[in-house]
Each structure stands twice: as structure tokens, then as C-alpha cells.
Design an enzyme around this catalytic site. Structure first.
Site, PDB file in Angstrom:
ATOM      1  N   ARG A 112      83.594  79.571 -43.544  1.00  0.00           N
ATOM      2  CA  ARG A 112      84.290  78.774 -44.809  1.00  0.00           C
ATOM      3  C   ARG A 112      84.560  77.189 -44.537  1.00  0.00           C
ATOM      4  NH1 ARG A 112      90.525  80.527 -44.695  1.00  0.00           N
ATOM      5  NH2 ARG A 112      90.233  79.068 -46.222  1.00  0.00           N
ATOM      6  N   CYS A 154      99.583  83.341 -43.796  1.00  0.00           N
ATOM      7  CA  CYS A 154      98.247  83.175 -43.259  1.00  0.00           C
ATOM      8  C   CYS A 154      98.375  82.943 -41.735  1.00  0.00           C
ATOM      9  CB  CYS A 154      97.576  82.168 -43.786  1.00  0.00           C
ATOM     10  SG  CYS A 154      97.708  80.362 -43.316  1.00  0.00           S
ATOM     11  N   ARG A 162     103.424  78.894 -44.840  1.00  0.00           N
ATOM     12  CA  ARG A 162     102.633  78.117 -45.687  1.00  0.00           C
ATOM     13  C   ARG A 162     103.276  78.251 -47.399  1.00  0.00           C
ATOM     14  NH1 ARG A 162      96.460  77.216 -44.247  1.00  0.00           N
ATOM     15  NH2 ARG A 162      96.827  75.309 -45.365  1.00  0.00           N
ATOM     16  N   ARG A 185      93.727  79.826 -50.028  1.00  0.00           N
ATOM     17  CA  ARG A 185      94.976  79.274 -50.443  1.00  0.00           C
ATOM     18  C   ARG A 185      94.829  78.054 -51.432  1.00  0.00           C
ATOM     19  NH1 ARG A 185     100.124  78.119 -48.952  1.00  0.00           N
ATOM     20  NH2 ARG A 185     100.895  75.965 -49.215  1.00  0.00           N
ATOM     21  N   LYS A 223      84.947  69.360 -47.501  1.00  0.00           N
ATOM     22  CA  LYS A 223      85.646  70.690 -48.145  1.00  0.00           C
ATOM     23  C   LYS A 223      86.743  70.260 -48.813  1.00  0.00           C
ATOM     24  CE  LYS A 223      87.745  73.659 -45.500  1.00  0.00           C
ATOM     25  NZ  LYS A 223      88.916  74.093 -45.940  1.00  0.00           N
ATOM     26  N   ASN A 224      87.603  69.683 -48.153  1.00  0.00           N
ATOM     27  CA  ASN A 224      89.054  69.603 -48.377  1.00  0.00           C
ATOM     28  C   ASN A 224      89.350  68.545 -49.887  1.00  0.00           C
ATOM     29  OD1 ASN A 224      89.922  71.440 -46.871  1.00  0.00           O
ATOM     30  ND2 ASN A 224      91.166  70.322 -45.409  1.00  0.00           N
ATOM     31  N   ASP A 279      94.124  69.543 -38.343  1.00  0.00           N
ATOM     32  CA  ASP A 279      92.783  70.027 -38.504  1.00  0.00           C
ATOM     33  C   ASP A 279      91.845  69.876 -37.399  1.00  0.00           C
ATOM     34  OD1 ASP A 279      93.818  71.480 -40.782  1.00  0.00           O
ATOM     35  OD2 ASP A 279      92.314  70.527 -42.186  1.00  0.00           O
ATOM     36  N   ILE A 331     102.710  69.986 -38.102  1.00  0.00           N
ATOM     37  CA  ILE A 331     102.776  70.355 -39.616  1.00  0.00           C
ATOM     38  C   ILE A 331     102.670  71.662 -39.836  1.00  0.00           C
ATOM     39  CG2 ILE A 331     100.928  70.019 -41.374  1.00  0.00           C
ATOM     40  CD1 ILE A 331     101.607  67.228 -40.107  1.00  0.00           C
TER      41      ILE A 331
HETATM   42  C1  UD1 Z   1      95.734  70.866 -46.549  1.00  0.00           C
HETATM   43  C2  UD1 Z   1      94.536  71.165 -46.060  1.00  0.00           C
HETATM   44  C3  UD1 Z   1      94.391  71.851 -44.701  1.00  0.00           C
HETATM   45  C4  UD1 Z   1      95.387  70.989 -43.650  1.00  0.00           C
HETATM   46  C5  UD1 Z   1      96.638  70.499 -44.417  1.00  0.00           C
HETATM   47  C6  UD1 Z   1      97.446  69.696 -43.786  1.00  0.00           C
HETATM   48  C7  UD1 Z   1      93.126  71.644 -48.081  1.00  0.00           C
HETATM   49  C8  UD1 Z   1      92.319  72.732 -49.045  1.00  0.00           C
HETATM   50  N1  UD1 Z   1      93.702  72.139 -47.063  1.00  0.00           N
HETATM   51  O1  UD1 Z   1      96.677  71.940 -46.465  1.00  0.00           O
HETATM   52  O2  UD1 Z   1      93.161  72.009 -44.107  1.00  0.00           O
HETATM   53  O3  UD1 Z   1      95.489  71.574 -42.602  1.00  0.00           O
HETATM   54  O4  UD1 Z   1      96.426  70.130 -45.794  1.00  0.00           O
HETATM   55  O5  UD1 Z   1      96.756  68.405 -43.471  1.00  0.00           O
HETATM   56  O6  UD1 Z   1      93.117  70.418 -48.256  1.00  0.00           O
HETATM   57  N2  UD1 Z   1     104.764  73.023 -47.343  1.00  0.00           N
HETATM   58  C9  UD1 Z   1     105.694  73.639 -47.667  1.00  0.00           C
HETATM   59  N3  UD1 Z   1     105.946  73.843 -49.094  1.00  0.00           N
HETATM   60  C10 UD1 Z   1     104.929  73.491 -50.012  1.00  0.00           C
HETATM   61  C11 UD1 Z   1     103.772  72.972 -49.661  1.00  0.00           C
HETATM   62  C12 UD1 Z   1     103.577  72.731 -48.141  1.00  0.00           C
HETATM   63  O7  UD1 Z   1     106.730  73.775 -46.957  1.00  0.00           O
HETATM   64  O8  UD1 Z   1     105.095  73.705 -51.336  1.00  0.00           O
HETATM   65  C13 UD1 Z   1     104.551  73.005 -45.890  1.00  0.00           C
HETATM   66  C14 UD1 Z   1     103.413  73.672 -45.218  1.00  0.00           C
HETATM   67  O9  UD1 Z   1     104.092  74.976 -45.052  1.00  0.00           O
HETATM   68  C15 UD1 Z   1     102.831  72.945 -43.975  1.00  0.00           C
HETATM   69  C16 UD1 Z   1     103.040  71.557 -44.290  1.00  0.00           C
HETATM   70  O10 UD1 Z   1     103.751  71.592 -45.624  1.00  0.00           O
HETATM   71  O11 UD1 Z   1     103.856  73.327 -42.999  1.00  0.00           O
HETATM   72  C17 UD1 Z   1     101.864  70.991 -44.838  1.00  0.00           C
HETATM   73  O12 UD1 Z   1     101.263  71.650 -45.731  1.00  0.00           O
HETATM   74  P1  UD1 Z   1     100.348  70.979 -46.782  1.00  0.00           P
HETATM   75  O13 UD1 Z   1     100.302  69.371 -46.450  1.00  0.00           O
HETATM   76  O14 UD1 Z   1     100.783  71.318 -48.214  1.00  0.00           O
HETATM   77  O15 UD1 Z   1      98.777  71.743 -46.554  1.00  0.00           O
HETATM   78  P2  UD1 Z   1      97.959  72.204 -47.526  1.00  0.00           P
HETATM   79  O16 UD1 Z   1      97.640  71.351 -48.997  1.00  0.00           O
HETATM   80  O17 UD1 Z   1      98.227  73.562 -47.761  1.00  0.00           O
END
Ligand code: UD1
Length: 421
Positions: free
Chosen positions: A397, A117, A122, A93, A22-23, A305, A327
Site C-alpha cells: 500500500r 481501522c 479515526r 481512508r 504517497k501521502n 508513521d 496521534i
Molecule cells: C494522515 C496520513 C497518515 C498519518 C497521519 C498523521 C495520509 C493519506 N495519511 O492521515 O499516514 O499517520 O496523517 O500524520 O496523508 N481526527 C479526528 N477527527 C477528524 C480527523 C482526525 O479526531 O475528523 C484524529 C484522528 O483520529 C487521529 C488524529 O486526528 O487521532 C490525526 O489524524 P489525521 O491527521 O487526520 O490523519 P490522516 O489525515 O487520517
């Protein structure tokens, strides 16, 4: 709303085929916005998040064909609008990743910001900072990110945290920027690598995906592609843990051991036999698991995850374990429900302290997010008596027909459809 009913205590046995990731699929589907040509994607999992992404693409004006069998064709030749509304972004998201591709190809875009969320705040600051470095003007107004740029230019971007989404987002945009972009402290997840492979197959010049520094040399246009996504390592990990918790013997066809080393290591430490081969992974468990400590980390560390699922396993293990979540800030919502099933788990800051119990007892439970829901399903498989998991839409989902797959492995599990009226 549907519920999942499980009568626990059955040993999982047999073979299960792992679906596409999915991701990986979500950003790859959105990458089709980068080209007017037709893209064909295979091994796309039939989960609700994919359907939401296809709805978003269709809403933008792309031609979308879904054969219902994992093959999706998308052509974003002429778009009807350059805006992704709140209604779509709030449910998923990842749809925020539409902003960059729309901007890169059309010079402007407007996408609702995702907001909070159930697992934490996030933010998207890393995405927006990066877009600005690439020359976009970004304004946050009325809950939307408005971005504009006549010509994006390559830049050096250093991420404060190796965010998966920000790495993917900036990589997509940089493919059409003028000159070279480097993303430092990039996320190294297999899904990032898969997106880079898809972009390269569309004519992008990307090197270094899977390492700390990714370089992208901009090109003037990308072309259509035929591409097949990698198998879902989180679905595979979930079935591995399910097998481990039920003293099972399960072969995961299609699972890639190379993507799951941190998980395999922990399961072996817990006393589970894990056999790796080029076609899949076999998990054989006997008796009670030993407790192990786990800390979630960016890839190649233990994936956040799979934290909830591992926590469910440790709830029944012999001894005390500590699971630290590094994370996300608020990702222990499943603990209260597990404790209602008889688990002994305490939260201290970002750690869960688990004292393994000999039995869990089935109960009606509900969950607040995708991985928390599946953790309750796993607990139900290993518990005594009946567990009823509500709010099943969270599960749908991210998991394809999970109750059918588990039932084929011998679990006593069924979906109870909502009765109307
Ligand atoms: C993706 C995955 C999700 C997984 C996560 C971490 C998808 C669709 N989802 O989510 O299933 O749990 O990676 O492996 O691929 N952060 C910031 N600022 C930003 C972006 C992120 O502070 O601009 C922080 C987030 O709040 C979080 C951490 O970075 O604490 C990790 O987030 P991120 O790696 O971006 O996760 P996603 O891409 O949202």
C-alpha cells in the site's frame, strides 16, 4: 498471499532513490476533481494506494492515464457519478477526501464514511464540521456522508486538532468557495504544503500552508496543471532507520533533510552519523545504537508513521527507552510480534517501554497495518536467522518495490509469491 522472507544480519550499503510521497500524491490526485481540465502529475509512487485512488477517479468517470513510470494524467471533465462507494473507501481512508472536491464543483456528493481501522477509530468529524462551516448541508445516512450546497461560502474554521486530512480536505473545498476561508490550527506537514502548491499551480489563491493559519481566497474555477510531488519522507525515514539498525552506510538520493529534522535529531542522539546535502541524506552507523526516548507529534515533531520503525530500532538499542504515541490511540500492534522475535517491550497506556536486547531472532510474523509491517521487515533485517512477514499487501500500500530496494543495498530478502492451488 505473498510473503517476504528475510535472512537477517547483512549490513545495508549503497544508494537508494526515494520515490514520490504517497501521502502527498493521494490528495493531489483527488484535487484533479476540482477542474474539468487535464492535470498531469509526475513523481507519483507506484503503490497500491495510488492505484486505488486512480480506480476511484476512473469509477467516478474521470479519464485516467497511467504511464507506469510515475506520470499520471487525469481529466475529470464530465463525471459519471458523484458517489464513492464503501468498497473503495474502506480499503483506503484517504478516498474520503473525494467528498469535498466533488461537492465544490458539482454542488453535491456522496462518499462512504471510512469507519475504524487497525490503528484506531479515526473519525472524520473535523472534516464534516468544516464542510458545514463552509455552507454545506451534510447528512450521515446508511454509512455514507451526503453533502449538498448551492454555493459554498468562505468561513473561519478552527480545528480542534491539526488533522492532516481535514486540513487538506477543507483547503481543497475552500479554493472554489465564495470569499475567504481561514483554517486555524492547520496541519503543517510537508504534504499539506505540497497540496497547497499544486492547488496554487491550478489557479487557487492559498497562503500560509506550512504555518498554523492557512488562508484561501475562493476563485470561480481552477485550471489544469503539470505538477511533480515531493519525495516521500516516510520512505526515506524508513531506509534511514534500516541503515541505522544494520550498522549500514546508505545514501538516500532525493530525500529532503528539511522534512526529516526530528528523525535526524533522534538518530544522531542514538549515535548514528547523518550527513545532509541538497541531493539527499547519508546515514552511517557503527555498532549498537544508544536508546533514545521518542514522542510522536504533529509536524515538525517526530512522525507517527515512523514510530513503529523507530520502536524496532530501539528494541535492539543499548538501554531503556520510552516511545509515546500521541496521534493515534491504538498504534502498537507491532509490539506483540516484535516480542515474539525476542524484543522486550511493554505497553503502558499510550507508551511503549522498551528494554533493548542484544539480539532478535527471526520468526514468522504478520502485521495489521502498513507501518507495522515495515517495522517487522526492519526487525528481520537486523535479526538472527530467517523472518517471514506475511500479509505483504499492507507493505505494498505504501512502499514501492521495498524488497528490491533493500536487496540492492545488500539485504538477503525476497518476495515469495503465493502458490496457487
Ligand atoms: C494522515 C496520513 C497518515 C498519518 C497521519 C498523521 C495520509 C493519506 N495519511 O492521515 O499516514 O499517520 O496523517 O500524520 O496523508 N481526527 C479526528 N477527527 C477528524 C480527523 C482526525 O479526531 O475528523 C484524529 C484522528 O483520529 C487521529 C488524529 O486526528 O487521532 C490525526 O489524524 P489525521 O491527521 O487526520 O490523519 P490522516 O489525515 O487520517
Amino acid at each position: 498471499m505473498d510473503t517476504i522472507q528475510i535472512r537477517g544480519g547483512r549490513r545495508l550499503k549503497g544508494e537508494v532513490t526515494i520515490d514520490g510521497a504517497k501521502n502527498a500524491a493521494l490528495p493531489i490526485l483527488l484535487a484533479s476533481l476540482l477542474t474539468p481540465e487535464r492535470c498531469t502529475f509526475r513523481n507519483v509512487p507506484r503503490v497500491v494506494d495510488v492505484r486505488t485512488t486512480l480506480r476511484l477517479l476512473a469509477d467516478l468517470g474521470a479519464r485516467v492515464e497511467d504511464d507506469g513510470n510515475g506520470v499520471v494524467r487525469i481529466q475529470a471533465e464530465r463525471l459519471a457519478r458523484l458517489e464513492a462507494p464503501y468498497a473503495l473507501v474502506k480499503t483506503m481512508r484517504a478516498s474520503f477526501l473525494a467528498l469535498g472536491p466533488l461537492l465544490a464543483r458539482h454542488g453535491r456528493a456522496r462518499v462512504s464514511t471510512p469507519g475504524g481501522c487497525a490503528i484506531g477509530s479515526r473519525p472524520v468529524n473535523l472534516h464534516l464540521d468544516g464542510l458545514q462551516k463552509l455552507g454545506a448541508r451534510v447528512r450521515l445516512l446508511h454509512g455514507y456522508a451526503d453533502a449538498e450546497a448551492e454555493q459554498l461560502r468562505g468561513a473561519r474554521i478552527s480545528l480542534d486538532f491539526p488533522s492532516v486530512g481535514a486540513t487538506e480536505h477543507l483547503m481543497m473545498v475552500a479554493t472554489l468557495a465564495e470569499g475567504t476561508t481561514t483554517i486555524e490550527n492547520a496541519a503543517r506537514e510537508p504534504e499539506v504544503v505540497d497540496l497547497a502548491r499544486a492547488l496554487a499551480a491550478m489557479g487557487a489563491r492559498v497562503t500560509g500552508a506550512g504555518e498554523d493559519i492557512i488562508s484561501i481566497e475562493g476563485v470561480s474555477a481552477l485550471h489544469g496543471v503539470e505538477f511533480s510531488t515531493i519525495p516521500d519522507r516516510i520512505e526515506a525515514g524508513t531506509f534511514m532507520i534500516a541503515a541505522a539498525m544494520t550498522g549500514g552506510d546508505v545514501y538516500l538520493r532525493g530525500a529532503r533533510a528539511g522534512h526529516l529534522q526530528a528523525v535526524i535529531l533522534k538518530l544522531r542522539e542514538a549515535g548514528v552519523e547523518v550527513r545532509e546535502d541538497p541531493e539527499g541524506i547519508r546515514v552511517i552507523a557503527n555498532g549498537r545504537l544508544r536508546s533514545v526516548d521518542v514522542k510522536t507529534m504533529p509536524y515538525p515533531g517526530f512522525p507517527t508513521d515512523l514510530q513503529a520503525q523507530m520502536l524496532a530500532a530501539m528494541a535492539l538499542a543499548d538501554g531503556r527507552s520510552v516511545i509515546s504515541e500521541t496521534i493515534f490511540e491504538n498504534r502498537f500492534m507491532h509490539v506483540l510480534e516484535l516480542n515474539r522475535m525476542g524484543a522486550d517491550v511493554k505497553i503502558e497506556g499510550n507508551a511503549a517501554i522498551i528494554r533493548g536486547v542484544a539480539v532478535l531472532s527471526g520468526a514468522p510474523v504478520m502485521a495489521t497495518d502498513l507501518r507495522a509491517s515495515v517495522c517487522l521487515v526492519l526487525a528481520g533485517l537486523a535479526a538472527e536467522g530467517v523472518t517471514e512477514v506475511s500479509r505483504v499487501y499492507h507493505l505494498d500500500r505504501g512502499y514501492v518495490r521495498i524488497e528490491e530496494k533493500l536487496s540492492a543495498l545488500g539485504a538477503d530478502i525476497r518476495r515469495v509469491k503465493e502458490s496457487k492451488g
